[in-house]
Design a protein around this motif. Structure first.
Motif, PDB file in Angstrom:
ATOM      1  N   PRO A 177       9.132  -8.849  10.483  1.00  0.00           N
ATOM      2  CA  PRO A 177       9.263  -7.608  11.241  1.00  0.00           C
ATOM      3  C   PRO A 177      10.422  -7.644  12.231  1.00  0.00           C
ATOM      4  N   LEU A 178      10.698  -8.795  12.821  1.00  0.00           N
ATOM      5  CA  LEU A 178      11.834  -8.880  13.729  1.00  0.00           C
ATOM      6  C   LEU A 178      13.129  -8.658  12.967  1.00  0.00           C
ATOM      7  N   ARG A 215       5.622  -6.408   3.058  1.00  0.00           N
ATOM      8  CA  ARG A 215       4.518  -6.768   2.176  1.00  0.00           C
ATOM      9  C   ARG A 215       3.978  -8.116   2.590  1.00  0.00           C
ATOM     10  N   ASP A 216       2.671  -8.250   2.584  1.00  0.00           N
ATOM     11  CA  ASP A 216       2.031  -9.514   2.906  1.00  0.00           C
ATOM     12  C   ASP A 216       0.782  -9.625   2.046  1.00  0.00           C
ATOM     13  N   GLU A 236      -4.021  -6.170   5.917  1.00  0.00           N
ATOM     14  CA  GLU A 236      -4.200  -5.750   7.315  1.00  0.00           C
ATOM     15  C   GLU A 236      -3.044  -6.230   8.190  1.00  0.00           C
ATOM     16  N   LEU A 237      -2.571  -7.436   7.938  1.00  0.00           N
ATOM     17  CA  LEU A 237      -1.438  -7.959   8.694  1.00  0.00           C
ATOM     18  C   LEU A 237      -0.185  -7.125   8.421  1.00  0.00           C
ATOM     19  N   ALA A 238       0.056  -6.822   7.164  1.00  0.00           N
ATOM     20  CA  ALA A 238       1.224  -6.003   6.816  1.00  0.00           C
ATOM     21  C   ALA A 238       1.151  -4.639   7.492  1.00  0.00           C
ATOM     22  N   MET A 239      -0.005  -4.018   7.472  1.00  0.00           N
ATOM     23  CA  MET A 239      -0.151  -2.696   8.105  1.00  0.00           C
ATOM     24  C   MET A 239       0.033  -2.785   9.618  1.00  0.00           C
ATOM     25  N   GLU A 267       4.419   0.103   4.305  1.00  0.00           N
ATOM     26  CA  GLU A 267       3.964  -1.076   3.586  1.00  0.00           C
ATOM     27  C   GLU A 267       4.522  -1.022   2.168  1.00  0.00           C
ATOM     28  N   ALA A 268       4.964  -2.146   1.670  1.00  0.00           N
ATOM     29  CA  ALA A 268       5.564  -2.222   0.335  1.00  0.00           C
ATOM     30  C   ALA A 268       4.516  -2.461  -0.738  1.00  0.00           C
ATOM     31  N   GLN A 269       4.876  -2.082  -1.927  1.00  0.00           N
ATOM     32  CA  GLN A 269       4.084  -2.364  -3.119  1.00  0.00           C
ATOM     33  C   GLN A 269       4.973  -3.172  -4.067  1.00  0.00           C
TER      34      GLN A 269
END
Length: 166
Positions: free
Chosen positions: A5-6, A23-24, A28-31, A51-53
């Motif tokens: 994210p940074l 994406r993770d 929940e962490l990704a969101m 969020e990526a797919q």
């Protein structure tokens, strides 16, 4: 907040990215990371953050992979083995989507994990690159060489290239 994210936050203001998709394995962490970045949207309004797919790999220009961090009590070898599996899984998804992206591996040991990603992808040199904790190594080196150089540590600028393994 983790490194991705940074990195994403830095990509937005310079307008080098018009979309940042995170994406993770932990949804929940990704969101949470997406929401953290969205809250800073006023500083870079032209960037879409979401969020990526898996399908997003198909048209990505840059994919940053930051494998798992070391768990308490976990050996560096066990972490490496876990991260190799993560790299294999992600690279397989990227290749399956026929992505034209450059892949940046951000981890330690960066040389080994970048090699693993490159071999797994089957791509030509230059499409998989790596960056580790060189900045931390650079900051740790001057105090050790200060006595020999007889210089103030603030006047020493160093670069360290190492392979840290067990």
């Amino acid at each position: 907040m983790r490194w991705v994210p940074l990195f994403a936050l830095r990509a937005g203001p310079e307008r080098s990215a018009d979309e940042i998709a995170l994406r993770d394995a932990n949804h929940e962490l990704a969101m949470g990371q997406v929401l953290d970045l969205v809250h800073g949207q006023a500083f870079f309004p032209s960037v879409q953050i979401r969020e990526a797919q898996e399908a997003d790999y198909a048209d990505a220009r840059l994919i940053v992979i930051t494998p798992a961090k070391q768990r308490p009590g976990e050996s560096r070898l066990a972490l490496l083995q876990r991260n190799v599996k993560i790299i294999h899984d992600i690279i397989d998804e990227i290749v399956l989507q026929k992505s034209p992206a450059v892949v940046l591996i951000v981890s330690n040991p960066v040389d080994i994990l970048t090699y693993v990603a490159h071999q797994r992808s089957g791509w030509p040199r230059g499409r998989v690159i790596g960056s580790g904790n060189r900045d931390l190594d650079r900051r740790a080196l001057p105090p050790f060489v200060e006595p020999a150089l007889r210089m103030d540590v603030h006047n020493i600028h160093a670069t360290s290239w190492v392979n840290m393994g067990q």
